[in-house]
Design an enzyme around this catalytic site. Structure first.
Site, PDB file in Angstrom:
ATOM      1  N   ASN A   7      -2.302  -2.857  13.335  1.00  0.00           N
ATOM      2  CA  ASN A   7      -3.711  -2.517  13.441  1.00  0.00           C
ATOM      3  C   ASN A   7      -4.144  -1.403  14.178  1.00  0.00           C
ATOM      4  O   ASN A   7      -4.924  -0.729  13.774  1.00  0.00           O
ATOM      5  CB  ASN A   7      -4.224  -3.703  14.066  1.00  0.00           C
ATOM      6  CG  ASN A   7      -4.102  -5.065  13.122  1.00  0.00           C
ATOM      7  OD1 ASN A   7      -3.500  -5.015  12.180  1.00  0.00           O
ATOM      8  ND2 ASN A   7      -4.505  -6.081  13.740  1.00  0.00           N
ATOM      9  N   GLU A  34     -18.413  23.061 -14.365  1.00  0.00           N
ATOM     10  CA  GLU A  34     -18.764  21.890 -14.885  1.00  0.00           C
ATOM     11  C   GLU A  34     -18.034  20.702 -14.203  1.00  0.00           C
ATOM     12  O   GLU A  34     -18.475  19.669 -13.785  1.00  0.00           O
ATOM     13  CB  GLU A  34     -18.724  21.808 -16.390  1.00  0.00           C
ATOM     14  CG  GLU A  34     -19.555  22.567 -17.042  1.00  0.00           C
ATOM     15  CD  GLU A  34     -19.329  22.669 -18.527  1.00  0.00           C
ATOM     16  OE1 GLU A  34     -18.453  23.482 -18.894  1.00  0.00           O
ATOM     17  OE2 GLU A  34     -20.107  21.941 -19.437  1.00  0.00           O
ATOM     18  N   ASN A  77     -16.861  29.035 -21.997  1.00  0.00           N
ATOM     19  CA  ASN A  77     -17.400  27.836 -21.265  1.00  0.00           C
ATOM     20  C   ASN A  77     -17.075  27.801 -19.838  1.00  0.00           C
ATOM     21  O   ASN A  77     -15.915  28.319 -19.530  1.00  0.00           O
ATOM     22  CB  ASN A  77     -16.984  26.432 -21.988  1.00  0.00           C
ATOM     23  CG  ASN A  77     -17.376  26.162 -23.441  1.00  0.00           C
ATOM     24  OD1 ASN A  77     -18.379  26.724 -23.966  1.00  0.00           O
ATOM     25  ND2 ASN A  77     -16.495  25.799 -24.241  1.00  0.00           N
ATOM     26  N   TYR A  89      -9.404  -6.851  12.823  1.00  0.00           N
ATOM     27  CA  TYR A  89      -8.661  -6.120  11.630  1.00  0.00           C
ATOM     28  C   TYR A  89      -8.997  -6.965  10.561  1.00  0.00           C
ATOM     29  O   TYR A  89      -8.837  -8.284  10.468  1.00  0.00           O
ATOM     30  CB  TYR A  89      -7.315  -6.266  11.862  1.00  0.00           C
ATOM     31  CG  TYR A  89      -6.508  -5.488  10.582  1.00  0.00           C
ATOM     32  CD1 TYR A  89      -6.679  -4.189  10.083  1.00  0.00           C
ATOM     33  CD2 TYR A  89      -6.094  -6.334   9.489  1.00  0.00           C
ATOM     34  CE1 TYR A  89      -5.966  -3.739   9.025  1.00  0.00           C
ATOM     35  CE2 TYR A  89      -5.416  -5.767   8.474  1.00  0.00           C
ATOM     36  CZ  TYR A  89      -5.617  -4.298   8.129  1.00  0.00           C
ATOM     37  OH  TYR A  89      -5.026  -3.920   6.784  1.00  0.00           O
ATOM     38  N   THR A 122     -38.819  28.093  -8.242  1.00  0.00           N
ATOM     39  CA  THR A 122     -39.137  26.755  -7.635  1.00  0.00           C
ATOM     40  C   THR A 122     -39.591  26.160  -8.908  1.00  0.00           C
ATOM     41  O   THR A 122     -39.915  26.636  -9.934  1.00  0.00           O
ATOM     42  CB  THR A 122     -40.431  26.742  -6.748  1.00  0.00           C
ATOM     43  OG1 THR A 122     -41.679  26.960  -7.293  1.00  0.00           O
ATOM     44  CG2 THR A 122     -40.018  27.345  -5.161  1.00  0.00           C
ATOM     45  N   HIS A 123     -39.203  24.748  -9.046  1.00  0.00           N
ATOM     46  CA  HIS A 123     -39.247  23.960 -10.066  1.00  0.00           C
ATOM     47  C   HIS A 123     -38.321  24.442 -11.211  1.00  0.00           C
ATOM     48  O   HIS A 123     -38.817  24.538 -12.449  1.00  0.00           O
ATOM     49  CB  HIS A 123     -40.751  23.693 -10.453  1.00  0.00           C
ATOM     50  CG  HIS A 123     -41.583  23.106  -9.567  1.00  0.00           C
ATOM     51  ND1 HIS A 123     -41.757  21.759  -9.251  1.00  0.00           N
ATOM     52  CD2 HIS A 123     -42.240  23.944  -8.670  1.00  0.00           C
ATOM     53  CE1 HIS A 123     -42.655  21.738  -8.447  1.00  0.00           C
ATOM     54  NE2 HIS A 123     -42.907  22.854  -7.771  1.00  0.00           N
ATOM     55  N   SER A 169     -13.093  26.981 -26.743  1.00  0.00           N
ATOM     56  CA  SER A 169     -13.629  25.918 -27.715  1.00  0.00           C
ATOM     57  C   SER A 169     -12.423  25.716 -28.956  1.00  0.00           C
ATOM     58  O   SER A 169     -11.821  26.660 -28.997  1.00  0.00           O
ATOM     59  CB  SER A 169     -14.769  26.018 -28.488  1.00  0.00           C
ATOM     60  OG  SER A 169     -14.876  25.136 -29.716  1.00  0.00           O
ATOM     61  N   LYS A 213     -16.808  30.720 -28.231  1.00  0.00           N
ATOM     62  CA  LYS A 213     -17.225  30.103 -27.095  1.00  0.00           C
ATOM     63  C   LYS A 213     -16.560  30.479 -25.792  1.00  0.00           C
ATOM     64  O   LYS A 213     -15.375  30.673 -26.117  1.00  0.00           O
ATOM     65  CB  LYS A 213     -16.955  28.463 -27.162  1.00  0.00           C
ATOM     66  CG  LYS A 213     -17.855  27.655 -28.068  1.00  0.00           C
ATOM     67  CD  LYS A 213     -19.276  27.956 -27.867  1.00  0.00           C
ATOM     68  CE  LYS A 213     -19.946  27.177 -26.464  1.00  0.00           C
ATOM     69  NZ  LYS A 213     -19.792  25.767 -26.426  1.00  0.00           N
ATOM     70  N   SER A 260       0.830  -1.360  -0.114  1.00  0.00           N
ATOM     71  CA  SER A 260      -0.021  -0.018   0.078  1.00  0.00           C
ATOM     72  C   SER A 260       0.724   1.341  -0.100  1.00  0.00           C
ATOM     73  O   SER A 260       0.518   2.166   0.625  1.00  0.00           O
ATOM     74  CB  SER A 260      -1.059  -0.020   1.204  1.00  0.00           C
ATOM     75  OG  SER A 260      -0.130  -0.222   2.359  1.00  0.00           O
ATOM     76  N   LYS A 294      -8.108   3.739   2.212  1.00  0.00           N
ATOM     77  CA  LYS A 294      -7.214   5.042   2.098  1.00  0.00           C
ATOM     78  C   LYS A 294      -7.294   5.753   0.435  1.00  0.00           C
ATOM     79  O   LYS A 294      -7.491   6.874   0.525  1.00  0.00           O
ATOM     80  CB  LYS A 294      -5.809   4.838   2.788  1.00  0.00           C
ATOM     81  CG  LYS A 294      -5.737   4.718   3.969  1.00  0.00           C
ATOM     82  CD  LYS A 294      -4.400   4.551   4.532  1.00  0.00           C
ATOM     83  CE  LYS A 294      -4.119   3.181   4.611  1.00  0.00           C
ATOM     84  NZ  LYS A 294      -5.035   1.985   5.480  1.00  0.00           N
TER      85      LYS A 294
HETATM   86  N1  ARG Z   1      -1.336  -1.610   5.327  1.00  0.00           N
HETATM   87  C1  ARG Z   1      -2.412  -1.936   6.305  1.00  0.00           C
HETATM   88  C2  ARG Z   1      -3.638  -1.275   6.213  1.00  0.00           C
HETATM   89  O1  ARG Z   1      -3.427  -0.100   5.428  1.00  0.00           O
HETATM   90  C3  ARG Z   1      -1.924  -1.960   7.740  1.00  0.00           C
HETATM   91  C4  ARG Z   1      -2.234  -2.772   8.874  1.00  0.00           C
HETATM   92  C5  ARG Z   1      -1.940  -4.156   8.125  1.00  0.00           C
HETATM   93  N2  ARG Z   1      -2.040  -5.134   9.427  1.00  0.00           N
HETATM   94  C6  ARG Z   1      -2.080  -6.419   9.107  1.00  0.00           C
HETATM   95  N3  ARG Z   1      -2.274  -7.211  10.126  1.00  0.00           N
HETATM   96  N4  ARG Z   1      -1.734  -6.716   7.773  1.00  0.00           N
HETATM   97  O2  ARG Z   1      -4.755  -1.561   6.684  1.00  0.00           O
END
Ligand code: ARG
Length: 504
Positions: free
Chosen positions: A115, A295, A290, A322, A160-161, A282, A288, A27, A330
């Protein structure tokens, strides 16, 4: 990518991961934003371990020395995450072990788990991002305040509407957005409170047999309170869902402003003109201009909603404890923060540089019976008819005028038609009743569009905005003070010992 080596958790395994499994599980991209927070969390944890006699002062010194070096390296761009080490936590710990040796570095992970660690990092990061978003919203509200103050009696059609309804002022429109965004601020504040609880010390899921002090790490990390129940801590991502929900509604509101700006700037409406800096052209049609920024704001809203739905779906099937699924929380959250911050970074300027075509607004307001309700109200007050009856009469009048392609301002006809209903109003009087500006003045009920009410609300909103500014400042100070205190303790522990240099 280097060939996978044995990981820190590799003891029970006979082989290392393959490159494919490393690539699938790491990650690193998402975790890069967490490096500074992972180091701070580790510093607080190490200080606590030493205070509690779980590690020695010498251990602490070595750990803090190398964590400080890791932080310097990170700030100089010399500490980057290696996917073979899976995540930010393993990278920081490996750095320590490689540099301070297993004898010292190997002790940092006592009474801690990735964790709770990943939650510490996320809480610390989210906390600051929420404050950044809150600042952005306040800036946008300031822009609406300036528009409102300038236009408390600028008449425009209220819809309204998407059909002309009643006259309102441009200031009334602008303050409606402030009123909306103040609720977003409340929701963000609630999400902040959930984020500002300390997960550290929950360990893997069950707490620990070591005599840790969760209150000390709470203080050193600037959290309000420990998040107590260890199993709940480890299993919870609702603070992220709460944040994403708040962000989703912020985007809904930004998208609604954007939508209005898109059609206000059409030739057909012609009530707003964007500054050239905030417009695009454009590639083929030379004429144009825009409203691309509006948007794109509207268009990016779905990605933030998507992040919320992604997480909610992730959570619904997870048992207590966990689960690696959590790692997926994330990237969408980061994206959501980035999108909201980018939109808030540009919309205040786009709005404050926009030109509002007040004559066109007045022309539209007077063209299409927007004051019909005022006439109905007048009949109730002066002719002792019920509102339903006066509604019927005025509805009939409008129907007649529409059929003849006329408006109220064809005064003689309006007067003659009313006479057919035994209502005799002099034209001078009719002009007053059906005057949009007077209608505006007279809508003085609490929260109504009258300049008096709008001015009163402006004052209240200003007070609320300064309370929010105070609140943000207090939160920021709490974070900074805690970080300073951690650094002060580190300085105290390390004395004058300089940051170790390479090879030390
Ligand atoms: N990279 C993991 C996460 O974002 C961290 C925790 C990992 N814990 C584990 N027991 N593998 O959640």
């Amino acid at each position: 990518m280097k060939t996978p080596q044995k990981t820190l958790w590799g003891g029970r395994f006979s082989t290392s991961l393959t490159s494919e499994t490393v690539a699938f599980t790491h990650s690193i991209e998402a975790d890069t934003r967490l490096i500074g927070y992972d180091i701070w969390g580790s510093q607080a944890h190490a200080i606590m371990l030493a205070r509690q006699g779980i590690i020695s002062d010498t251990d602490l010194r070595e750990i803090l020395r190398w964590l400080r070096k890791a932080e310097k390296d990170y700030q100089n761009g010399d500490f980057t995450l290696d996917p073979n080490k899976e995540d930010v936590h393993m990278n920081v710990e490996s750095y320590l072990i490689e540099n301070a040796g297993r004898e010292f570095g190997g002790k940092l992970h006592t009474a801690r788990s990735r964790n709770d660690q990943v939650l510490v990092d996320a809480h610390l990061y989210i906390r600051e991002e929420i404050l950044n978003i809150q600042r952005g919203i306040s800036t946008l509200c300031d822009t609406f305040l300036s528009i409102a103050k300038e236009h408390v009696d600028t008449v425009m059609p209220g819809y309204t509407h998407t059909q002309h309804a009643q006259p309102i002022s441009l200031g009334f429109w602008a303050t409606a957005y402030i009123s909306m965004f103040l609720r977003d601020q409340k929701r963000l504040q609630a999400a902040y409170e959930l984020a500002n609880m300390n997960p550290l010390g929950a360990c893997a899921l069950a707490g620990t047999t070591f005599p840790i002090d969760r209150h000390l790490t709470t203080k050193l990390l600037g959290f309000d309170t420990p998040h107590e129940h260890a199993l709940d801590v480890i299993s919870s991502r609702d603070f992220i869902a709460e944040t994403l929900f708040a962000l989703s509604l912020v985007m809904a509101n930004l998208s609604r402003i954007s939508e209005e700006l898109v059609y206000w700037t059409t030739y057909e409406f012609g009530i707003a003109v964007l500054d050239d800096v905030y417009s695009s052209g454009s590639s083929i049609m030379p004429q144009k201009k825009n409203p691309d920024i509006a948007e794109l704001t509207r268009g990016r809203t779905g990605r933030v909603y998507g992040a919320l739905l992604d997480l909610l779906t992730n959570l619904k099937g997870l048992p207590m404890g966990y689960n690696r699924d959590f790692q997926e929380d994330k990237p969408p959250l980061w994206e959501a923060f980035d999108i909201v911050k980018a939109c808030l970074g540009v919309l205040p300027q786009l709005l404050s540089t926009a030109e509002f075509k007040t004559e066109r607004m007045a022309e539209l307001t007077n063209a299409n019976f927007a004051t019909a309700t005022e006439l109905a109200n007048y009949l109730v007050k002066e002719y002792q008819v019920s509102f339903r009856e006066s509604h019927e009469i005025v509805g009939w009048l409008v129907g007649q005028l529409v059929q003849q392609e006329k408006t109220f301002t064809d005064w003689e006809l309006t007067q003659a038609l009313l006479k057919q209903k035994d209502i005799d109003i002099p034209i001078s009087q009719l002009k007053q009743i059906l005057d949009a500006e007077l209608a505006l003045q007279n809508n003085q009920s609490l929260g109504g569009t009258s300049p008096a009410e709008v001015s009163r609300m402006i004052e209240r909103f200003e007070e609320q905005l300064s309370e929010i500014a105070m609140y943000i400042y207090t939160c920021q100070t709490q974070i900074e003070d805690a970080h300073k205190e951690t650094l002060r303790i580190i300085d105290e522990v390390l004395g004058n010992s300089t940051v170790p240099t390479e090879g030390e």
